[in-house]
Each structure stands twice: as C-alpha cells, then as structure tokens.
Design a protein around this motif. Structure first.
Motif, PDB file in Angstrom:
ATOM      1  N   ALA A  39      -2.439   8.952  13.338  1.00 34.30           N
ATOM      2  CA  ALA A  39      -3.226   8.372  14.440  1.00 34.30           C
ATOM      3  C   ALA A  39      -2.318   7.963  15.598  1.00 34.30           C
ATOM      4  O   ALA A  39      -2.270   6.794  15.972  1.00 34.30           O
ATOM      5  N   PRO A  40      -1.590   8.925  16.160  1.00 33.57           N
ATOM      6  CA  PRO A  40      -0.640   8.590  17.218  1.00 33.57           C
ATOM      7  C   PRO A  40      -1.316   7.825  18.360  1.00 33.57           C
ATOM      8  O   PRO A  40      -2.379   8.225  18.819  1.00 33.57           O
ATOM      9  N   GLY A  41      -0.697   6.715  18.780  1.00 35.13           N
ATOM     10  CA  GLY A  41      -1.230   5.929  19.890  1.00 35.13           C
ATOM     11  C   GLY A  41      -2.481   5.147  19.566  1.00 35.13           C
ATOM     12  O   GLY A  41      -3.020   4.454  20.427  1.00 35.13           O
ATOM     13  N   ARG A  42      -2.973   5.240  18.323  1.00 37.45           N
ATOM     14  CA  ARG A  42      -4.205   4.523  17.952  1.00 37.45           C
ATOM     15  C   ARG A  42      -3.943   3.545  16.812  1.00 37.45           C
ATOM     16  O   ARG A  42      -4.814   3.256  15.992  1.00 37.45           O
ATOM     17  N   TRP A  43      -2.754   2.997  16.752  1.00 36.39           N
ATOM     18  CA  TRP A  43      -2.458   2.019  15.702  1.00 36.39           C
ATOM     19  C   TRP A  43      -1.541   0.939  16.264  1.00 36.39           C
ATOM     20  O   TRP A  43      -0.958   1.084  17.331  1.00 36.39           O
ATOM     21  N   ARG A  44      -1.476  -0.185  15.538  1.00 40.33           N
ATOM     22  CA  ARG A  44      -0.595  -1.293  15.945  1.00 40.33           C
ATOM     23  C   ARG A  44      -0.107  -2.022  14.707  1.00 40.33           C
ATOM     24  O   ARG A  44      -0.664  -1.863  13.614  1.00 40.33           O
ATOM     25  N   GLU A  45       0.917  -2.838  14.894  1.00 35.19           N
ATOM     26  CA  GLU A  45       1.294  -3.796  13.850  1.00 35.19           C
ATOM     27  C   GLU A  45       0.601  -5.111  14.173  1.00 35.19           C
ATOM     28  O   GLU A  45       0.443  -5.477  15.334  1.00 35.19           O
ATOM     29  N   MET A  46       0.153  -5.818  13.152  1.00 36.54           N
ATOM     30  CA  MET A  46      -0.596  -7.060  13.387  1.00 36.54           C
ATOM     31  C   MET A  46      -0.527  -7.985  12.178  1.00 36.54           C
ATOM     32  O   MET A  46      -0.178  -7.579  11.070  1.00 36.54           O
ATOM     33  N   GLN A  47      -0.888  -9.269  12.431  1.00 36.42           N
ATOM     34  CA  GLN A  47      -0.914 -10.276  11.384  1.00 36.42           C
ATOM     35  C   GLN A  47      -2.269 -10.229  10.678  1.00 36.42           C
ATOM     36  O   GLN A  47      -3.265  -9.851  11.298  1.00 36.42           O
ATOM     37  N   SER A  48      -2.321 -10.605   9.409  1.00 33.74           N
ATOM     38  CA  SER A  48      -3.606 -10.761   8.729  1.00 33.74           C
ATOM     39  C   SER A  48      -4.017 -12.228   8.713  1.00 33.74           C
ATOM     40  O   SER A  48      -3.308 -13.067   8.172  1.00 33.74           O
ATOM     41  N   GLY A  49      -5.168 -12.513   9.331  1.00 37.40           N
ATOM     42  CA  GLY A  49      -5.683 -13.883   9.332  1.00 37.40           C
ATOM     43  C   GLY A  49      -6.423 -14.207   8.051  1.00 37.40           C
ATOM     44  O   GLY A  49      -6.725 -15.368   7.773  1.00 37.40           O
ATOM     45  N   ALA A  50      -6.741 -13.196   7.285  1.00 39.56           N
ATOM     46  CA  ALA A  50      -7.455 -13.393   6.010  1.00 39.56           C
ATOM     47  C   ALA A  50      -6.465 -13.348   4.865  1.00 39.56           C
ATOM     48  O   ALA A  50      -5.444 -12.680   4.935  1.00 39.56           O
ATOM     49  N   LEU A  51      -6.782 -14.067   3.808  1.00 40.25           N
ATOM     50  CA  LEU A  51      -6.052 -13.940   2.551  1.00 40.25           C
ATOM     51  C   LEU A  51      -6.437 -12.629   1.907  1.00 40.25           C
ATOM     52  O   LEU A  51      -7.546 -12.144   2.106  1.00 40.25           O
ATOM     53  N   HIS A  52      -5.529 -12.070   1.123  1.00 42.16           N
ATOM     54  CA  HIS A  52      -5.842 -10.850   0.372  1.00 42.16           C
ATOM     55  C   HIS A  52      -5.126 -10.910  -0.960  1.00 42.16           C
ATOM     56  O   HIS A  52      -4.218 -11.714  -1.148  1.00 42.16           O
ATOM     57  N   ASP A  53      -5.513 -10.006  -1.879  1.00 44.86           N
ATOM     58  CA  ASP A  53      -4.825  -9.954  -3.168  1.00 44.86           C
ATOM     59  C   ASP A  53      -3.334  -9.708  -2.973  1.00 44.86           C
ATOM     60  O   ASP A  53      -2.506 -10.183  -3.763  1.00 44.86           O
ATOM     61  N   ALA A  54      -2.960  -8.989  -1.891  1.00 45.84           N
ATOM     62  CA  ALA A  54      -1.540  -8.720  -1.629  1.00 45.84           C
ATOM     63  C   ALA A  54      -0.729 -10.018  -1.504  1.00 45.84           C
ATOM     64  O   ALA A  54       0.464 -10.058  -1.781  1.00 45.84           O
ATOM     65  N   THR A  55      -1.423 -11.121  -1.078  1.00 47.11           N
ATOM     66  CA  THR A  55      -0.733 -12.417  -0.972  1.00 47.11           C
ATOM     67  C   THR A  55      -0.115 -12.791  -2.315  1.00 47.11           C
ATOM     68  O   THR A  55       1.026 -13.255  -2.387  1.00 47.11           O
ATOM     69  N   ASN A  56      -0.860 -12.562  -3.382  1.00 47.58           N
ATOM     70  CA  ASN A  56      -0.368 -12.883  -4.722  1.00 47.58           C
ATOM     71  C   ASN A  56       0.578 -11.810  -5.251  1.00 47.58           C
ATOM     72  O   ASN A  56       1.653 -12.118  -5.775  1.00 47.58           O
ATOM     73  N   VAL A  57       0.166 -10.536  -5.099  1.00 47.79           N
ATOM     74  CA  VAL A  57       0.940  -9.442  -5.693  1.00 47.79           C
ATOM     75  C   VAL A  57       2.351  -9.393  -5.107  1.00 47.79           C
ATOM     76  O   VAL A  57       3.306  -9.009  -5.789  1.00 47.79           O
ATOM     77  N   ALA A  58       2.496  -9.850  -3.849  1.00 44.41           N
ATOM     78  CA  ALA A  58       3.828  -9.837  -3.205  1.00 44.41           C
ATOM     79  C   ALA A  58       4.839 -10.677  -3.987  1.00 44.41           C
ATOM     80  O   ALA A  58       6.046 -10.533  -3.823  1.00 44.41           O
ATOM     81  N   ARG A  59       4.354 -11.567  -4.866  1.00 43.52           N
ATOM     82  CA  ARG A  59       5.277 -12.360  -5.713  1.00 43.52           C
ATOM     83  C   ARG A  59       5.873 -11.511  -6.828  1.00 43.52           C
ATOM     84  O   ARG A  59       6.903 -11.856  -7.399  1.00 43.52           O
ATOM     85  N   LEU A  60       5.183 -10.420  -7.154  1.00 43.98           N
ATOM     86  CA  LEU A  60       5.593  -9.605  -8.304  1.00 43.98           C
ATOM     87  C   LEU A  60       6.374  -8.361  -7.907  1.00 43.98           C
ATOM     88  O   LEU A  60       7.187  -7.857  -8.688  1.00 43.98           O
ATOM     89  N   MET A  61       6.093  -7.832  -6.686  1.00 48.29           N
ATOM     90  CA  MET A  61       6.661  -6.526  -6.303  1.00 48.29           C
ATOM     91  C   MET A  61       6.536  -6.387  -4.793  1.00 48.29           C
ATOM     92  O   MET A  61       5.790  -7.133  -4.160  1.00 48.29           O
ATOM     93  N   PRO A  62       7.256  -5.412  -4.208  1.00 49.58           N
ATOM     94  CA  PRO A  62       7.074  -5.128  -2.782  1.00 49.58           C
ATOM     95  C   PRO A  62       5.606  -4.832  -2.508  1.00 49.58           C
ATOM     96  O   PRO A  62       4.968  -4.122  -3.297  1.00 49.58           O
TER      97      PRO A  62
END
Lengths: 400, 400
Positions: free
Chosen positions: A336-359
């Motif tokens: 998606a060239p030119g149609r994406w960005r980097e951004m913060q997540s304002g919502a909690l997600h399961d990744a919040t927890n899983v990040a403790r276990l692995m990348p």
C-alpha cells in the motif's frame, strides 16, 4: 511470499459474524463464555483442523491452532463487547487463520494462530492473554466477577471439557496482531494501514463520594451534601486541570455512574463512578493520577463528602518490537505505497500482554468514522484484504 | 376539648412500624401495594373498626375510617419510600386514628380518618389522593408504571377484593394533615410545631442527551459526543443561571442519572436524567423552566448532542385554608406557646390534592437534623405528642 485467498478470508469472517449476530447492522453480541462465544470457538477449532493445524484450548478458553514445530503466532480474540462490532478482534483471528492455512498449503513458513479469551474484559481486562502471559495470576482472575456477579472461575467451567494445559510460549518466535484502528485517523486520511509503534498505558479506578441522602423538596440548597453535585464539580475541575498536562492523544473518560438511591425526589446520598485515563507516557499517567486524587480530595472537603477509591488497574505503555515493526513497514510500503503510516494504539490489545513473552507487533486497518465497540463498527472490505496482504507479506519476510 | 391518649397513640405508631421494618434504626420499607403495605392497611382497618368507625377501601387502595354522618377528615398516608422513615405519613394517619377514636369516646365532634395510597409516588406523585381529588384521571394513572415496569392497574389488583367505591368528598367539612417537617428549620430553632401557610409547587421532568457511543481509548477528546459531559455542562450552567432567579427556599435536584452503556471503557452515548425544581411562586417555576430548556438546547447544540424531554409533571403552589390555619395557630399558641411558627411546606403532601375538594390545612413537627426519606428519619416522642395535642385542639375548636 504467502498466497492468501481473499474470498475464503472474507467468507470465514462473515460466517464468524453469524455467532451472536445482533440483528442490528453487522453488530454482534458475543461476550466471553456466552453460548455464542463458545460455539464460535468450536467452529474456529474445526477450521483450524481443516487448515492442517492442531486446535488446542487452554484452561482459560484461549484457542490456539498449532503447527508441529516452532512458528510465528498470529491472531487476536473472538469475544466481543456486550454491544460489539463484527470485526474488532475477529478480524485478526480470521486473518491469522487464513495466513496459517495459506502458509501450510505453501509448505511454510510455519504459522500458528490464536483467539484469546475475554479480551473485552467481561471479567477484567484482556483476561485470557493476561493470564497466559503471567500478567495476571489465575487465582486472582478466578475471583474476578462480571456485572451479574458471576466469577471467572464459574464462567470458564463451561469450556473445561475441551481444555488442555497452557501452551508453552517458547515455541513461538513472535506475535503479530491485526486489528481495526477503532479511531478516526486512518479513515479520515484515506489511508489503508497503520503500523503500531506502541500501545498506550491505561489507568482505571472507581471513585465513591458519600454525602447525605435527603428529601429533595425540604432540604435547602445550602444544607445539601449532594453526591452528584460532587461528581459534577470533580468532572469540571479535572477537565480544566488536565489541560496543562495532556497531549492531543491523551484521553480520559467517566463512562460509569451509579447514584444512590437514584430517585427524582431524593438528594443523592452516594455516587460511585469510573475514572479511566490513557496515555503513551507513564509519567503523564502518573501526573494525571495526582490531579485526580488531589481534585477528588478537594471536592470532598469543600462539599462535605466522604471519599473512597476502588482498586486501581494500571497497565504501562508497551513499545512494539523493532524487527517485527520493520517487517510490517516494509510490507505496507510494498502492498500500500503512500497509503500507510506509523501510529500509536490508544486501545489495549492482547499484544500488550503477549509482548511480555515474545517480540510482538500490530497492524491497524481503518474504522469507518472511527466507530467501534458499537453495532455500527465497520471497515471497507477492500481495506480488510489490503490489511491481510500486508500482514501476510510481513510473515513471509520474517520467515519461520 | 378532645382527650387524646398519648400512650395508645405511640403504641399504635410503633406497631405500624413493624410492617416493613427495615432492621436499620427505625427505618421502614413499605412501598405502595407491597405485602407490608397491604398488611399495614389491613391492620389499620381493624384499628379503625375497634375505634367505632367504618373502614372503607376505595378502588385505588385509599383506606378511610368513616363516621356515620358528616365530619372533619384527618390523616395522611402509610406507604413509604423504598428507604423510608417510620414517621413520614404514618404519623398523620395514627394521629388521625387517635383523635377520631378519642372524639368517638367523647361522643363528638365527628372525626373521620384516612390513609391515602402511594403518596410516595411509586407509580406517580401522591397517586391515591390525586385520583380521589380528580387531579389525576384513573385511566391515566392505571398506565403509569414503577421502575420494574409494573403498571398501577396491575399493582392495585392485590387490593381489589377489599375495594368499594370512591368516597363522596362532600361528607367532609375539611381536611387536616399532620406530618414531619422533613426539613431542618423547626429542629434547629428548637420549636415544636409549624403551621403550614402554603405548599410549594413542583415541576419534574426527564431529559435525554443522545451523543455517540464510542471507544474510550481511541476516540480523541475533540471528536467525542459524550452524553455525560453534556449533563455535567448542563448542571454547571443551570446552577449558575438560577442564581438570578431563585430565593433561599427554592430547590432543584438531579436525583436520577442513567448512562448508556454505562461501561468504564466506552464513551457514554446516552444519558437520561431527572430534573426537579420546587418553589412557592408559579411564575418562578416557569422562569426556571425557561432557563432549563434554553440551557439544555444550548448544551445540546454546542456538544453535538440530540435532546429530548419526557412528559413534565407540574403541580401549582397551594395555599392552606384560612379558617383551618387559624384553628391550628390558636391551638398551637395554647399547647406550645412560643414554640411554634407559621411556615411553607417544601414537600408535596396529600393535602395538595385534597385542597381541591375541601378546605385543607397542615401541621408540622420537627425532623431531627432535618433528615427524611431515609432510615435515619426520627422525631423526639415528646414533640410527637405535642403535635398530636395541637391537632386535637384544632379539631375541637373547629367542632363537627
């Protein structure tokens, strides 16, 4: 590269919607451990098996689709809010299923899939992934209750017959989660994809003001100790005082209010309300907490109210893994060239927890009008497929 | 003069408290048509019969104790708030019973007694006396429901087997009601009796702000249409704007608030709340209504909320009858010299309705710390007896 099948992906996504379909737009009612949630997980287990993976339920209802050996893990959750949308976590789970299925067909790389349980917090906050990642002790979670007073321990019994052990996290090289943004930014910019830099931290607590219940006709205004007026004053003061502390991405919410006795003709003697605030910086969360506590004490003192606090839930901001992020960015740039960005997540997600276990890393697709946690939640299907392809591309780049 | 029996009066008053006793202090839980309310009325009917009067239930649960011919009517109500005190209306009913009983023993003057039904407004406001006085049509009242959705028509069925016709008001020369003040003034002044000059008017309505339900983590503050914030803003503005209109005896209350969906992590999409205001002057009630409607519309416009109003209940201020007032003042001066005053009633009472049918007047005794509509409501028993004697003296002065 992994050749995903968009039709098959969308067909499964729509079928999943049929479990707990609200009958209002595309909305679903599929809270954790409800009959529709359990049926949806059983259907998903069958799709996992058909895809050549091994379905495995853990003791708290998390459903994994496992490859034989080590693999990446891709997924999210299939439970919904009491009034939820059809995508939310379901999107990330079905994307994980399709990528795992396509990778299996292609003979690799090995990809496992997961649907975590109670991400929406019927019994807490991201309960299933929090327990798996040891962010939350099982004994503690078992004592947590939903609004009706049902405990997590009782609720998870309905899935006990299917349950095996907890899955050893060391078999996974990393975790990728795709989700709707749930905010307006991508949709308003007409962009297709957001690569998450970090997930904001959250604080959530209950505050109680206790005044004096009295007759609304005979108690002069100057003699009242009206708990609702205390809440209104508190709300006005924090809105004013937060201005010097917050950024445009900081949010705070009073979403729950319970007056007692809650009658037209009685001056409210008590109010219990929720105070929740989120930000990407721990120090700011702390400064906001100080303002909240100081203001509540000031209001209680001035209005002659008693003040008490419930237990405070706290989760720190979580940065996403650099290598996984880079793979998502490279894939987004290609798909998606030119149609994406980097951004913060304002919502909690399961990744919040899983990040403790692995990348761990995350990918967002747009939410139409930024609406979520509501029946009206939706995303253009073309964007859903774009998200799927960006995710598949990142998995291919990361390899086995 | 009528020789009342204080011991018998207090004994009956305490016995009545046993119906629906809350087990918290002297509190009672005796809402209209609840089992404890119906039992209390059956017990009262037996006392009425024993006192030499004829018990008569009308179709809406009002219980009369009738003399043969014309008479004065003395009483109040025996139903309570969901969390009520032991005195409130019960005091006036048992005072009426004792005076009617003592008068019957003395061979006159003829005094009838009444306990009106649902004065506390489980199904409306002063429902029983409002229907009897044609302030409220029975067909309309029958459609009114309590919080659980039970209609007045269904609720009153439990008393249908006892019910006769409505009592012809023309048999009564006037109505006297004794009640606790429910405010702090007599108690703070150390006075025993208040003779009511007039009963304030009341306005009561439901207001709904409809915004947008959304995710509390991902919806930026500037994009929110938060219904609770609309309510808080409305509350702050009317408190400010009322200052130029109100007097020290004017009161207004937001006693009921219902958020939707009422969850910590969701921006409230809707709030329904009660707005009630009371004053002795109709014109002031009207000016306050204008401020309320203008402010609600302004807040809705500025916050992007939809606004709707429920039906407004309105009762005009009611002056007490001059002749009956004079009899109460003369009796108060004789029984409690220097310990009584004339005063306004900030609370609604059955007398508000009965005044439409016949001359009506009221007498107050002190409320300890001004507390009422709460389990902690109480009055020194010596003051209760003083009130009884003032009332009996007034009845004697007014004769048959």
């Amino acid at each position: 590269m992994i050749r995903v099948n968009p039709e098959r992906f969308l067909k499964d996504l729509h079928h999943l919607r049929s479990f707990g379909a609200a009958g209002v737009g595309k909305g679903v009612v599929r809270p954790a451990f409800s009959p529709s949630d359990v049926e949806a997980r059983q259907w998903l287990a069958a799709q996992i098996e058909a895809a050549g993976l091994r379905p495995h339920f853990d003791p708290v209802g998390n459903l994994f689709g496992l490859t034989e050996g080590p693999s990446l893990l891709v997924g999210s959750h299939t439970d919904s809010q009491p009034e939820g949308g059809w995508l939310d976590g379901a999107l990330g789970v079905i994307a994980g299923l399709e990528i795992a299925r396509a990778a299996h067909e292609a003979g690799g790389p090995p990809v496992s899939v997961v649907s975590f349980q109670d991400e929406e917090g019927r019994f807490g906050v991201t309960t299933g992934s929090a327990i798996w990642s040891r962010n939350l002790a099982l004994e503690v979670a078992d004592r947590q209750t939903d609004r009706s007073g049902l405990s997590f321990a009782e609720a998870r019994r309905v899935m006990a017959p299917m349950a095996g052990d907890f899955v050893d996290p060391s078999r996974f090289a990393g975790f990728l989660e795709m989700h709707i943004e749930q905010g307006p930014w991508l949709f308003e910019a007409g962009e297709a994809v957001g690569v998450v830099t970090d997930i904001v931290g959250i604080r959530d607590m209950r505050i109680t003001f206790e005044g004096e219940q009295n007759h609304a006709g005979t108690t002069p205004m100057h003699r009242r100790r009206d708990a609702f007026q205390g809440l209104a004053r508190f709300n006005a003061l924090i809105n004013e005082r937060f201005r010097n502390v917050v950024t445009p991405s900081t949010v705070w919410t009073i979403g729950h209010v319970a007056l007692h006795p809650d009658a037209h003709s009685i001056v409210p003697g008590r109010v219990v309300f929720s105070m929740q605030w989120r930000d990407g910086v721990s120090d700011r969360l702390y400064r906001m907490e100080t303002i909240i506590r100081d203001t509540a004490e000031e209001v209680a003192r001035e209005a002659g109210l008693d003040l008490s606090y419930g237990e405070m839930l706290g989760l720190e901001p979580v940065p996403m893994d650099a290598r996984l992020r880079a793979a998502l960015c490279a894939s987004a740039g290609a798909v998606a060239p030119g149609r994406w960005r980097e951004m913060q997540s304002g919502a909690l997600h399961d990744a919040t927890n899983v990040a403790r276990l692995m990348p761990a890393a995350m990918l967002f697709v747009p939410s139409i009008n930024g609406i979520s946690h509501a029946f009206a939640e939706d995303t253009d299907e073309g964007e859903l497929v774009t998200g799927l392809e960006v995710l598949a591309g990142a998995v291919a780049r990361l390899g086995g």
